[in-house]
Scaffold this motif. Structure first.
Motif, PDB file in Angstrom:
ATOM      1  N   SER A  36       0.854  -1.194   0.000  1.00  0.00           N
ATOM      2  CA  SER A  36       0.000   0.000   0.000  1.00  0.00           C
ATOM      3  C   SER A  36       0.883   1.235   0.000  1.00  0.00           C
ATOM      4  N   GLY A  37       0.245   2.419  -0.124  1.00  0.00           N
ATOM      5  CA  GLY A  37       0.985   3.674  -0.093  1.00  0.00           C
ATOM      6  C   GLY A  37       1.921   3.838  -1.269  1.00  0.00           C
ATOM      7  N   VAL A  38       1.486   3.424  -2.502  1.00  0.00           N
ATOM      8  CA  VAL A  38       2.371   3.483  -3.677  1.00  0.00           C
ATOM      9  C   VAL A  38       2.407   4.911  -4.210  1.00  0.00           C
ATOM     10  N   SER A  39       3.647   5.413  -4.523  1.00  0.00           N
ATOM     11  CA  SER A  39       3.822   6.745  -5.118  1.00  0.00           C
ATOM     12  C   SER A  39       4.906   6.686  -6.167  1.00  0.00           C
ATOM     13  N   LEU A  40       4.863   7.663  -7.134  1.00  0.00           N
ATOM     14  CA  LEU A  40       5.855   7.760  -8.206  1.00  0.00           C
ATOM     15  C   LEU A  40       6.235   9.222  -8.339  1.00  0.00           C
ATOM     16  N   ARG A  85      -1.256   0.451  -9.213  1.00  0.00           N
ATOM     17  CA  ARG A  85      -0.792   1.258 -10.343  1.00  0.00           C
ATOM     18  C   ARG A  85      -0.809   2.750  -9.998  1.00  0.00           C
ATOM     19  N   ILE A  86       0.141   3.577 -10.689  1.00  0.00           N
ATOM     20  CA  ILE A  86       0.211   5.042 -10.556  1.00  0.00           C
ATOM     21  C   ILE A  86       1.000   5.582 -11.741  1.00  0.00           C
ATOM     22  N   THR A  87       0.764   6.914 -12.142  1.00  0.00           N
ATOM     23  CA  THR A  87       1.452   7.519 -13.297  1.00  0.00           C
ATOM     24  C   THR A  87       2.082   8.843 -12.897  1.00  0.00           C
ATOM     25  N   ASN A  88       3.120   9.311 -13.730  1.00  0.00           N
ATOM     26  CA  ASN A  88       3.767  10.620 -13.540  1.00  0.00           C
ATOM     27  C   ASN A  88       4.678  10.897 -14.717  1.00  0.00           C
TER      28      ASN A  88
END
Length: 997
Positions: A365-369, A441-444
């Motif tokens: 959990s707590g996923v960041s990019l 999943r996450i985007t940047n």
């Protein structure tokens, strides 16, 4: 009378005696016999025997008793002959002999009943039965009936022999017995393996046999019995059951004795379980352990669940020894576990371990990019999730997916080498063993790249600056820039350019001023990092530069004019081509002059004034001027490395272009040498001078037209050491004569030192004149070695030393004596110890009377006497004692002495005629120096003649003596003052008629 040749024997019987005799040659009519105790005349038994009988038995006698037997034979014509003989009956052995240990392991008690009859005593001999060695040997009184043997070996058989003694006869009886065994101690029983036990004990030598019995405590049966001979200290029981408790009993035996010893219990090692596995159970977060049961016994199984790679135990479960599985519930998801199954039997354990197994993991959990401002990387981060590791995936729109695997414990990952200004999608899943969770999943975006190689240059101009750069990579949409006055942070120009621009020029700027240009590339919502460049417009050079000499104080003054534009500072560089010192001075932009103080005298200086604006500078023309020189200081003149050299040194405190060194002999003012040396040299070696001489040195320093002299310095060259140094002893005194030869050059004198070798006393010093070539060192110790050193001296300096070692003559021994202690073969020599030292004494004894070889003895330096033995009698000797020190000697005067002569031997007297008496003798040993023969009238005791003869004489005839008269003659051997006389012999001269007949 007639001899009957009596003989007595007992034929092995202790109460009887058989008397035998020889029949007389003429026969006998009969025999009467009487037996009585020895020393008593009272008959105890009487007997008779007829003719032709030659033996008789006496019975009923007391054993071990001495008897006297008288035999009377009746011969023909009523004649009788008697003969007596003594005899002894044999002793009887003791009765009721017993030997008992009484339960003791170290003692035996012997007892017996006395044998009938007489005895002198008893002899006891105790033997060790196994080794057949005699252990005890005792003789005891005849009234003793017991004896105690102690200090014996435990558990051993002994044989006792008791002998009854009477005179030379004895009667013996024997008996055997055992000492009680000793019980072994420190019994230990320990496992050797899963099927063996090792038993050991101490003190096994005290029993003839050891009996061991091993019991299985589980089945209550006897497993093994063993009997072992003396000396066994350990035994291994094989083929036992694994994991089983056993009991061992030990007994000691010796002859009729059996003693129960210690006991011990022990377990055999259990066998470890086999095929241990750990696998997923049907319930979530559960694992089941299984194993196969090994042969043998065990108390129970201890099942330990271990967590992680380090195997930290988390749960322990004990199950029955027949069980083969157990299930663990409520475990953490995504964790690695292993199980260890331990078979426990008594204090021993045997373990086996499974391979690792995992529980199902959960996604993190707590996923960041985050781009963190970097165009080439993205930082992915998440919170820790339980598991073995993570599976990562990064996918841009127009590029393939990047997959990565990470181990547990990592909660972030940086993707490098990405495309600037690009949108990326990131996915992360948790991996635990064979399991993988669902992804998050996450985007940047990545940042755009800044422009490259931005430069700002004045191109040599004082009023303009031009900027250059390379275009940014893909993702840039244009450029923005701002020009600032750096010092005042004042914005001068703003500019926005398309992505196809590569340079721009800024005009109408101030000379010598610093400017800063900032530019950045744009892409999407992000702006690249700012790139900046700075530069100055070129400054203008100063004018009217001059340099003036000031004498009070000593210095140089500089002047210049300021040009138009900005100036950061003025830099003044003052230097000299002939001097290493350089002055660099920076002054403010409003200064127009500066004075340099503390400069070196006698130096030519050059000045250059430079205006500074940033990294750029503009310099004026050169101005030059000289300072005044000063004289040199601290002129020193020291001896050089060789006696023909002087080393001159000084300190350059006055500057100048060069120096002139002038050398003169101290006693005159004439200069004998001029040497020019350049500036910067502070020392000079002057060669080819006279050793041991005094010189004067003066140094003149020159700078331009000026010359200045230093103070005068005085110095000496080192003198040469003397040549051919020798030292020899003076035989008539306690002194050494030292000689040397004069070396070339000069000197003020000589210094000598004398040091006694081996002594801690300080050396004695003395001086000699400069023309001296010898000196005598007096008041020295005789027989002593000295180290003599000599130096040539000039001023405060000495030459290298010359050393030599020499010894004084030793003192001769005094009061030498050679004493005869009253012996014919010994002489005693003694003397007084002379002063000083010596290596040893050499003592020679000369034989003066014969051609025998001289005797030589070497004695220690402290000896004061010697005794000479095995000398020839009647000889003259001389002795000399010599004190020796190395090759030097000193001898005493010779002293002589005689040994006592030996008395003449074999003195014989004869009368060859009525008026003559002849004496003859033999010399003893080598003889004597001479002989003195005296003749005395025996009746009147008066001497009637004396003659002194040489040492070769062996006879002498006295004449004109009275016929028929008894005379006494004595012969004395003489040697020096000593004489030894033979015994007096007497003899008569012949009668006249005897002579006529």
């Amino acid at each position: 009378g007639t001899f009957l040749n009596l003989s007595v024997s007992d034929h092995g019987r202790s109460d009887s005696l058989l008397l035998s005799w020889d029949e007389p040659e003429e026969g006998a009519k009969g025999y009467s016999l009487a037996l009585s105790s020895l020393g008593s005349r009272t008959p105890l038994q009487n007997g008779s025997a007829g003719p032709n009988i030659t033996s008789f038995w006496f019975h009923g006698l007391t054993p071990g008793t001495r008897y006297e037997i008288e035999v009377t034979a009746t011969l023909a014509c009523t004649e009788i002959t008697s003969q007596t003989v003594t005899a002894q009956t044999s002793p009887s052995p003791v009765r009721n002999l017993s030997l008992s240990s009484g339960g003791s392991s170290a003692m035996l008690h012997a007892s017996w009943a006395h044998a009938p009859g007489q005895r002198d005593g008893y002899h006891l001999a105790l033997y060790h039965s196994d080794s057949q060695t005699l252990v005890r040997n005792a003789s005891i009184l005849p009234n003793a009936s017991t004896f105690l043997f102690d200090g014996l070996l435990a558990g051993s058989e002994y044989a006792l022999k008791v002998s009854t003694l009477v005179g030379s006869s004895q009667a013996s009886t024997s008996i055997h017995q055992w000492t009680a065994p000793s019980i072994p101690t420190q019994l230990r029983l320990s496992p050797g393996s899963s099927t063996s036990l090792v038993a050991s004990w101490v003190g096994a030598g005290g029993a003839a046999w050891l009996h061991l019995a091993l019991h299985n405590l589980l089945t209550q049966t006897v497993t093994t019995t063993l009997s072992a001979r003396r000396g066994l200290t350990s035994y291994t029981f094989q083929h036992l059951h694994p994991g089983t408790q056993y009991w061992l009993g030990l007994s000691a035996m010796a002859g009729p004795y059996t003693m129960v010893g210690p006991n011990a219990t022990a377990w055999t090692y259990p066998l470890s379980p086999g095929n241990v596995t750990l696998s997923t159970a049907e319930e979530q977060n559960s694992l089941q352990a299984r194993w196969s049961t090994a042969v043998g016994e065990r108390n129970y199984y201890l099942v330990t669940l271990q967590e992680g790679e380090d195997g930290a135990p988390t749960r322990n479960i004990s199950v029955d020894g027949d069980n083969n599985h157990v299930t663990f519930h409520g475990l953490s998801p995504g964790k690695q576990y292993s199980v260890q199954v331990t078979a426990v039997a008594g204090p021993y354990r045997a373990s086996a371990r499974s391979t690792a197994a995992w529980t199902q993991p959960l996604a993190p959990s707590g996923v960041s990019l985050s781009s963190q401002g970097s165009p080439y990387s993205l930082l992915a981060s998440w919170e820790e999730a339980m598991g073995e590791g993570y599976m990562l995936a990064l996918s841009p729109m127009e590029h393939p997916v990047k997959n990565s695997s990470l181990l547990r414990g990592v909660t972030n990952f940086t993707y490098n080498g990405l495309r600037p200004g690009t949108l990326y999608t990131f996915e992360v899943s948790t991996v635990a063993g064979p399991y993988t969770s669902s992804p998050r999943r996450i985007t940047n975006w990545t940042y755009p790249l800044p422009l490259e190689q931005l430069t700002l240059s004045n191109q040599g101009h004082s009023t303009s600056l031009q900027a250059f750069w390379n275009a940014a990579p893909t993702g840039s949409t244009g450029y923005t820039g701002t020009l600032w006055e750096t010092k005042f942070q004042k914005r001068v120009r703003n500019t926005t350019l398309g992505n196809n621009w590569m340079n721009v020029t800024f005009e109408d700027l101030v000379p010598g001023r610093q400017y800063t240009l900032e530019m950045a590339a744009m892409a999407g919502p992000y702006r690249s990092p700012v790139r900046s460049a700075t530069d100055w417009t070129y400054p203008l050079a100063p004018a009217g530069v001059t340099l003036t000499n000031t004498r009070r104080p000593l210095g140089l003054a500089a002047f210049w004019d300021k040009a138009a534009g900005d100036v950061d500072q003025f830099h003044l560089q003052l230097y000299s081509k002939s001097h290493p010192a350089q002055r660099n001075i920076s002054v403010g932009p409003n200064a127009h002059n500066f004075t340099f103080l503390g400069l070196s005298p006698g130096i030519q200086y050059f000045l250059k004034v430079t205006v500074l604006a940033g990294p750029y500078r503009s310099s004026s023309h050169f101005a030059t001027e000289w300072t005044y020189p000063l004289s040199l200081a601290n002129v020193s003149v020291q001896p050089g490395r060789r006696p023909q050299e002087l080393h001159v040194s000084w300190v350059e405190s006055g500057g100048g272009r060069d120096h002139l060194v002038q050398l003169s002999v101290a006693e005159s003012l004439s200069i004998i040498r001029n040497v020019s040396v350049p500036r910067g040299v502070t020392q000079l070696d002057l060669e080819g001078l006279v050793p041991g001489s005094r010189y004067r040195v003066e140094i003149i320093s020159q700078a331009g037209p000026h010359r200045t002299s230093s103070q005068t310095a005085i110095g000496y060259t080192v003198p040469l050491p003397p040549l051919s140094l020798s030292a020899s002893p003076v035989h008539t005194a306690q002194a050494l004569a030292v000689h040397w030869e004069t070396s070339p050059g000069q000197r003020d004198g000589y210094l000598l030192s004398v040091h006694e070798e081996g002594s801690s006393a300080p050396a004695r010093n003395l001086e000699a004149g400069k023309d001296s070539t010898n000196v005598t060192l007096a008041q020295l110790e005789p027989g002593t070695c000295y180290l003599v050193g000599i130096w040539a001296v000039a001023g405060p300096y000495r030459s290298l030393p010359k050393n030599i070692t020499s010894c004084t003559v030793p003192a001769a021994p005094t009061n030498l004596s050679l004493i005869n202690p009253g012996s014919s073969s010994e002489l005693y020599t003694c003397w007084s110890k002379p002063p000083g030292r010596r290596d040893h004494y050499r003592v020679i004894l000369y034989t003066l009377s014969t051609q025998s070889r001289d005797r030589v003895q070497t004695l220690s330096p402290d000896a004061q006497n010697i005794t000479w033995t095995h000398l020839e009698a009647g000889s003259r000797f001389a002795v000399q004692v010599t004190a020796v020190k190395g090759s030097l000697k000193a001898s005493s005067t010779n002293v002589t002495q005689w040994t006592h002569p030996l008395a003449p031997a074999n003195l014989t007297l004869g009368s060859p005629s009525a008026s003559a008496l002849q004496a003859s003798w033999a010399a003893t040993g080598r003889g004597a120096e001479g002989y003195v023969v005296d003749v005395y009238d025996t009746a009147s005791r008066s001497r009637v003649g004396r003659v002194v003869l040489s040492g070769d004489a062996r006879s002498h005839t006295f004449r004109n003596l009275s016929p028929g008269t008894r005379y006494s003659v004595a012969v004395r051997a003489t040697a020096g003052p000593f004489h030894t006389s033979s015994p007096n012999f007497t003899h008569c001269t012949r009668e006249y008629d005897a002579l006529l007949a």
